[in-house]
Design a protein around this motif. Structure first.
Motif, short mmCIF file in Angstrom:
data_model
loop_
_atom_site.label_atom_id
_atom_site.label_comp_id
_atom_site.label_asym_id
_atom_site.label_seq_id
_atom_site.Cartn_x
_atom_site.Cartn_y
_atom_site.Cartn_z
N ILE A 47 0.64 -1.49 -0.29
CA ILE A 47 -0.30 -0.43 0.06
C ILE A 47 1.09 1.74 -0.70
O ILE A 47 2.39 1.07 0.52
N THR A 49 0.91 5.35 0.77
CA THR A 49 -0.24 6.55 1.15
C THR A 49 0.81 7.65 1.07
O THR A 49 1.86 7.85 0.23
N TRP A 51 2.42 10.06 2.88
CA TRP A 51 3.65 9.42 3.91
C TRP A 51 4.85 8.85 3.50
O TRP A 51 5.66 9.07 3.16
N ASP A 52 4.09 7.88 2.17
CA ASP A 52 5.50 7.26 1.63
C ASP A 52 5.67 7.81 0.25
O ASP A 52 7.12 7.21 -0.78
N THR A 69 4.08 -0.01 1.68
CA THR A 69 3.84 -0.73 2.99
C THR A 69 3.80 -2.35 2.57
O THR A 69 2.82 -2.39 2.00
N TYR A 71 3.74 -5.21 4.45
CA TYR A 71 2.65 -6.12 5.75
C TYR A 71 1.18 -4.71 5.53
O TYR A 71 1.16 -3.64 6.40
N VAL A 72 0.58 -5.14 4.55
CA VAL A 72 -0.98 -4.37 4.56
C VAL A 72 -2.17 -4.78 5.46
O VAL A 72 -2.08 -6.72 5.67
N VAL A 73 -1.90 -4.51 6.14
CA VAL A 73 -3.36 -4.98 7.04
C VAL A 73 -4.60 -4.13 6.62
O VAL A 73 -4.56 -3.20 5.85
N ASN A 92 -2.08 2.84 13.74
CA ASN A 92 -1.80 4.12 13.39
C ASN A 92 -1.83 4.44 11.96
O ASN A 92 -1.08 4.96 11.29
N ILE A 93 -2.88 3.87 11.44
CA ILE A 93 -3.28 4.40 10.02
C ILE A 93 -4.52 4.80 9.86
O ILE A 93 -5.57 4.75 11.16
N SER A 94 -4.87 5.55 8.72
CA SER A 94 -6.33 6.05 8.59
C SER A 94 -6.98 5.42 6.96
O SER A 94 -7.21 5.51 6.78
N GLY A 95 -6.67 4.00 6.86
CA GLY A 95 -7.15 3.51 5.48
C GLY A 95 -6.70 1.99 5.73
O GLY A 95 -6.27 1.30 6.47
N1 SAM Z 1 -0.79 8.48 10.48
C1 SAM Z 1 -0.93 8.97 9.73
C2 SAM Z 1 -1.89 7.84 8.87
O1 SAM Z 1 -2.49 7.16 9.11
O2 SAM Z 1 -2.14 8.21 7.28
C3 SAM Z 1 0.47 7.87 9.05
C4 SAM Z 1 1.60 7.18 10.07
S1 SAM Z 1 0.89 5.31 9.15
C5 SAM Z 1 2.46 4.81 9.94
C6 SAM Z 1 1.75 6.04 7.12
C7 SAM Z 1 2.32 4.06 6.62
O3 SAM Z 1 1.05 3.52 7.01
C8 SAM Z 1 2.88 4.83 5.84
O4 SAM Z 1 4.41 3.94 5.69
C9 SAM Z 1 1.70 4.12 5.02
O5 SAM Z 1 2.44 3.30 3.74
C10 SAM Z 1 1.02 2.56 5.82
N2 SAM Z 1 0.01 2.44 5.71
C11 SAM Z 1 -1.56 2.77 5.41
N3 SAM Z 1 -2.38 2.53 4.82
C12 SAM Z 1 -1.98 0.64 5.78
C13 SAM Z 1 -2.70 0.03 6.30
N4 SAM Z 1 -3.80 -0.45 5.67
N5 SAM Z 1 -1.41 -1.56 6.01
C14 SAM Z 1 -0.72 -1.22 6.10
N6 SAM Z 1 -0.03 0.15 6.32
C15 SAM Z 1 -0.08 1.14 6.33
#
Ligand code: SAM
Length: 122
Positions: A47, A49, A51-52, A69, A71-73, A92-95
């Motif tokens: 995935i 975002t 951020w990446d 990333t 390891y996808v949740v 700590n992710i938003s999708g």
């Molecule tokens: N809290 C913020 C957010 O929710 O976007 C930023 C921090 S979050 C740790 C940013 C990272 O989470 C990025 O590297 C992105 O690839 C990863 N990420 C976002 N959604 C994800 C998911 N469903 N599974 C795994 N990683 C994920």
């Protein structure tokens, strides 16, 4: 409510062969922040975002597989929405990509979708 009740189709996904500028263009043009990266069978591989994309800039990385990333949740269409919210906060992710039994991507649910749902009831 279950995930399947609010899932949007068709999913916006991309292959790992796209460039980082192409990925950032998709995020902006489609107004999304979670881009599932899929293989030739549409199965989830990673995935991306915004951020990446920032990470690519900060670390001078140029390929999607270097910054995605891996390891996808994810969630299944039969899960309650509350479970999706729990997974978001615990990781700590938003999708989350929504996948079927074969890991094929059916859609994405974002924190924005969940807050809209709650806003509808209050
Ligand atoms: N809290 C913020 C957010 O929710 O976007 C930023 C921090 S979050 C740790 C940013 C990272 O989470 C990025 O590297 C992105 O690839 C990863 N990420 C976002 N959604 C994800 C998911 N469903 N599974 C795994 N990683 C994920």
């Amino acid at each position: 409510k279950l995930v399947r009740d609010i899932i949007k189709r068709p999913p916006i996904v991309a292959k790992a062969t796209i460039s980082v500028p192409e990925a950032s263009k998709i995020l902006i043009e489609k107004n999304i922040n979670h881009l599932p990266i899929v293989d030739e069978n549409n199965c989830i591989m990673g995935i991306i975002t915004s951020w990446d994309i920032a990470k690519a800039m900060a670390q001078s990385k140029t390929t999607i597989s270097d910054i995605m990333t891996k390891y996808v949740v994810w969630a299944s269409p039969d899960e309650p929405i509350e479970m999706v919210a729990k997974k978001m906060s615990a990781n700590n992710i938003s999708g989350l990509p929504i996948v079927d039994n074969n890991k094929k991507v059916l859609g994405v649910i974002s924190a924005e979708d969940i807050s809209k749902l709650i806003g509808h009831y209050i």
